[in-house]
Design a protein around this motif. Sequence first.
Motif, short mmCIF file in Angstrom:
data_model
loop_
_atom_site.label_atom_id
_atom_site.label_comp_id
_atom_site.label_asym_id
_atom_site.label_seq_id
_atom_site.Cartn_x
_atom_site.Cartn_y
_atom_site.Cartn_z
N TRP A 295 -2.96 -7.73 -5.67
CA TRP A 295 -2.28 -6.44 -5.58
C TRP A 295 -1.34 -6.45 -4.38
N ILE A 296 -0.46 -5.47 -4.32
CA ILE A 296 0.51 -5.43 -3.21
C ILE A 296 -0.19 -5.31 -1.86
N THR A 297 -1.30 -4.60 -1.81
CA THR A 297 -1.98 -4.43 -0.52
C THR A 297 -2.35 -5.79 0.07
N GLY A 298 -2.79 -6.69 -0.80
CA GLY A 298 -3.14 -8.02 -0.34
C GLY A 298 -1.92 -8.83 0.07
N GLU A 374 -5.21 5.53 -3.50
CA GLU A 374 -5.46 6.76 -4.26
C GLU A 374 -5.78 7.85 -3.23
N PRO A 375 -5.73 9.10 -3.67
CA PRO A 375 -6.08 10.16 -2.73
C PRO A 375 -7.55 10.03 -2.30
N ILE A 376 -7.82 10.27 -1.05
CA ILE A 376 -9.22 10.25 -0.60
C ILE A 376 -9.70 11.70 -0.52
N THR A 398 -3.20 5.68 4.27
CA THR A 398 -1.85 5.14 4.13
C THR A 398 -1.35 5.32 2.71
N TRP A 399 -0.28 6.05 2.55
CA TRP A 399 0.32 6.21 1.21
C TRP A 399 1.50 5.25 1.06
N TRP A 400 1.46 4.49 -0.02
CA TRP A 400 2.59 3.62 -0.35
C TRP A 400 2.39 3.09 -1.76
N GLN A 401 3.25 2.17 -2.19
CA GLN A 401 3.24 1.71 -3.58
C GLN A 401 3.66 0.24 -3.67
N THR A 402 3.38 -0.37 -4.81
CA THR A 402 3.87 -1.73 -5.06
C THR A 402 5.38 -1.77 -4.81
N GLU A 403 6.05 -0.73 -5.26
CA GLU A 403 7.51 -0.67 -5.17
C GLU A 403 8.00 -0.53 -3.74
N THR A 404 7.20 0.08 -2.88
CA THR A 404 7.70 0.32 -1.51
C THR A 404 7.44 -0.87 -0.60
N PHE A 484 12.64 8.10 -6.57
CA PHE A 484 11.54 8.97 -7.01
C PHE A 484 10.26 8.15 -7.12
N THR A 485 9.21 8.66 -6.47
CA THR A 485 7.97 7.88 -6.34
C THR A 485 7.04 8.01 -7.55
N GLY A 486 7.20 9.09 -8.33
CA GLY A 486 6.23 9.35 -9.41
C GLY A 486 5.02 10.14 -8.93
N ASP A 487 4.97 10.47 -7.64
CA ASP A 487 3.84 11.22 -7.08
C ASP A 487 4.26 12.65 -6.73
N GLY A 488 3.27 13.53 -6.76
CA GLY A 488 3.46 14.88 -6.23
C GLY A 488 2.87 14.93 -4.83
N ARG A 498 0.38 15.57 2.09
CA ARG A 498 -0.82 15.24 1.35
C ARG A 498 -0.37 14.84 -0.05
N ILE A 499 -0.78 13.67 -0.48
CA ILE A 499 -0.37 13.19 -1.80
C ILE A 499 -1.34 13.79 -2.82
N THR A 500 -0.79 14.46 -3.82
CA THR A 500 -1.68 15.14 -4.75
C THR A 500 -1.94 14.32 -6.01
N ILE A 507 -2.25 6.56 -14.62
CA ILE A 507 -3.53 7.10 -14.16
C ILE A 507 -4.11 6.09 -13.18
N ILE A 508 -4.59 6.59 -12.05
CA ILE A 508 -5.14 5.66 -11.06
C ILE A 508 -6.66 5.67 -11.18
N VAL A 509 -7.20 4.55 -11.64
CA VAL A 509 -8.64 4.41 -11.86
C VAL A 509 -9.14 3.39 -10.84
N HIS A 512 -6.63 1.41 -9.20
CA HIS A 512 -5.72 0.57 -9.99
C HIS A 512 -4.81 1.44 -10.85
N ASN A 513 -3.53 1.13 -10.82
CA ASN A 513 -2.57 1.87 -11.64
C ASN A 513 -2.68 1.45 -13.09
N LEU A 514 -2.87 2.40 -13.95
CA LEU A 514 -2.92 2.06 -15.37
C LEU A 514 -1.96 2.96 -16.13
O1 PRX Z 1 -0.19 7.58 -6.60
C1 PRX Z 1 -0.05 6.86 -5.40
C2 PRX Z 1 -1.34 6.11 -5.13
O2 PRX Z 1 -1.15 4.80 -5.65
C3 PRX Z 1 0.15 4.69 -6.23
C4 PRX Z 1 0.69 3.31 -6.00
O3 PRX Z 1 -0.13 2.36 -6.60
P1 PRX Z 1 0.13 0.82 -6.40
O4 PRX Z 1 1.56 0.53 -6.70
O5 PRX Z 1 -0.91 0.11 -7.17
O6 PRX Z 1 -0.08 0.57 -4.88
C5 PRX Z 1 -1.33 0.84 -4.32
C6 PRX Z 1 -1.41 0.26 -2.94
C7 PRX Z 1 -0.29 0.56 -2.04
C8 PRX Z 1 0.96 5.75 -5.55
O7 PRX Z 1 2.09 6.10 -6.30
N1 PRX Z 1 -1.64 6.01 -3.70
C9 PRX Z 1 -1.49 4.94 -2.91
N2 PRX Z 1 -1.92 5.22 -1.67
C10 PRX Z 1 -2.33 6.51 -1.66
C11 PRX Z 1 -2.14 7.02 -2.96
N3 PRX Z 1 -2.43 8.30 -3.27
C12 PRX Z 1 -2.91 9.08 -2.29
N4 PRX Z 1 -3.13 8.66 -1.03
C13 PRX Z 1 -2.87 7.40 -0.67
N5 PRX Z 1 -3.11 6.99 0.56
#
Ligand code: PRX
Length: 635
Positions: A295-298, A374-376, A398-404, A484-488, A498-500, A507-509, A512-514
């Motif tokens: 995953w991107i985090t790694g 994901e949101p905690i 930490t909020w971020w994404q594969t894309e960022t 646009f991030t796709g997040d609210g 606060r990421i909602t 859907i984040i399960v 993991h993004n699915l």
């Molecule tokens: O919805 C947000 C959620 O994970 C999505 C990104 O997923 P992915 O590309 O797999 O990357 C995950 C690891 C960086 C985001 O659009 N997300 C990620 N971090 C958070 C979060 N939602 C809430 N709080 C976070 N800290």
Amino acid sequence: MSNYHIKHLEEYYQVYRKSVRNPEVFWEEIAEEHFMWRKKWDNVLSWDFTKPEVKWFEGGQLNITENCIDRHLHIRGDKTAIIFEPNNPEEEAQHISYHDLHEKVCRFANVLKEQGIQKGDRVCIYLPMIPELAISVLACARIGAIHSVVFAGFSSTALSTRINDATCKMVITSDGSYRGAKTIDLKGIVDEALKDCTCVESVLVAKRINTEIHMEKGRDHWLQPLLDEAYTDCVPEIMNAEDPLFILYTSGSTGKPKGMVHSTAGYMVYTAYTFKNVFQYLENDVYWCTADIGWITGHSYIVYGPLCNGATTVMFEGVPSYPDYGRFWEIVEKHKVNQFYTAPTAIRALAKEGVEHLEKYDLSSIKVLGTVGEPINEEAWHWYDDNVGKRKAPIVDTWWQTETGGMMITPIPFATPTKPTYATLPFIGIQPALMDENGHEIKGNQVDGRLCIKFPWPSMARTIWGNHQRYKDTYFSAYENKYFTGDGALRDEVGYYRITGRVDDVIIVSGHNLGTAPIEDAINEHPAVAESAIVGFPHDIKGNALYGYVTLKESGEGRNHDNLRKEINQIITEQIGPIAKLDKVQFTNGLPKTRSGKIMRRILRKIAGKDISNLGDTSTLLNPEVVQDIIDNAL
Ligand code: PRX
């Protein structure tokens, strides 16, 4: 004051202001003072979100592995770069020094070259969390090959889709993997995948579980003998700043997975800079991120970010529950981990097992705790704070994404006061915006909207492999001149975010993004299924779980529902992987649709979440009668 290492809140605000008032000057200074370049750039930044095109440090030349490895050799050559902690606690951990890492990466890079891999070629890496994974990633970067790591929990179909999309010339895998008490036949999965891939010329196989496996003559090679014979030095390929470093696939709400392309220099600068500040890493610290390098985090925060800072980074092969739920804490004690970074799902799963698993271990080394993915929820946040950090270690949500590519909204520990469930403030250089449904930016505080980013940052993905139009449509078309991030998100009274959650059909399960569409496509392949719709519903541990509504064909009616459920999950496992299995499957007589034939997921989501008080006006549906029937039979 050092712009590279921020320690106080006033410093944060000062540096932040500088970074947004004059981004070019700011990033130029960071890039110049803290990295090794073969040639300086001509231009710090050029960008146009309408195309979209973003270039950082254009004209600059470098190799990221020189920054991650070579430049440390004189000052910290004997320092441990990677601690490998095996799945089985009885097996000894490995400490790989920067010197060792240099040699291992060079040997591996030479093997790649001997196998015909050249700059720009794509190499698929399908490995468990063993040292060869980090080493092969770096070996690709050493010679300018583009790595595409596929998480080793994905199925053969998911793997072949990704191999073909990037036309990978090589696959690097292992004979198998350990996962808790289980072993997984990775090579078998690769063999199956390669039946559908004509682009792959060779497969390198690392030995991990020592099982008998099939080796295809002329295609498959055991890795170790090749490494043993390879030269121990490899001159790094000089890369342009904007050359692609890697492709990493992420799920979209529709269609096939998106191969996000990250480039070299901007990614390096931003991941290194965020790592330093968000973990407040100091020279002798031991840092552990529990994510998988799949995953991107790694990628960003096990491999590139930490190594660029000369850090000691832990790689853990196993799972939090094996041999028991104390495993994480045992590792923290054993390696005296100072920064610990994990996902809310893991925290919730461990919290459920009780504090007795923690109490046996000395966690006093911990200085900073992190979460991602994901949101905690508030309860998990407090459990983490009270029991792991003992209320002394700040939590960086930490909020971020594969894309960022790197962290975007996050506290800086000891500087930013934390607030449970809030990712708090934008990181240096990040300019978020909340948008309303009419495409206008919502100014001021105590507001919520859709989260966009207004200005480029160095580690943003540059395109989707082979499909720039999709990149534009997905990220740059919803709002003019914004990513646009796709997040609210909501912004509180002091400007904390606060990421909602997702506002699209992702859907984040369990972090993991699915995407819903690929799962529905898989289900619809079952011969008895007419159509299906997937939604998420709240789950105590996974955050969200999947609820499937399935309509059967006439031929499927009367069949045993439990058997059908098993078959459906079997297809999903084969096509995507076990992470996408459905928790609940409800068989329905129809799916609620708009007059234009679009499935009304909003209604299905509410029913799955047991919130039927406000379903809205259903009378305009094409088939309003199905709604009551679905409610009556909800699981
Ligand atoms: O919805 C947000 C959620 O994970 C999505 C990104 O997923 P992915 O590309 O797999 O990357 C995950 C690891 C960086 C985001 O659009 N997300 C990620 N971090 C958070 C979060 N939602 C809430 N709080 C976070 N800290």
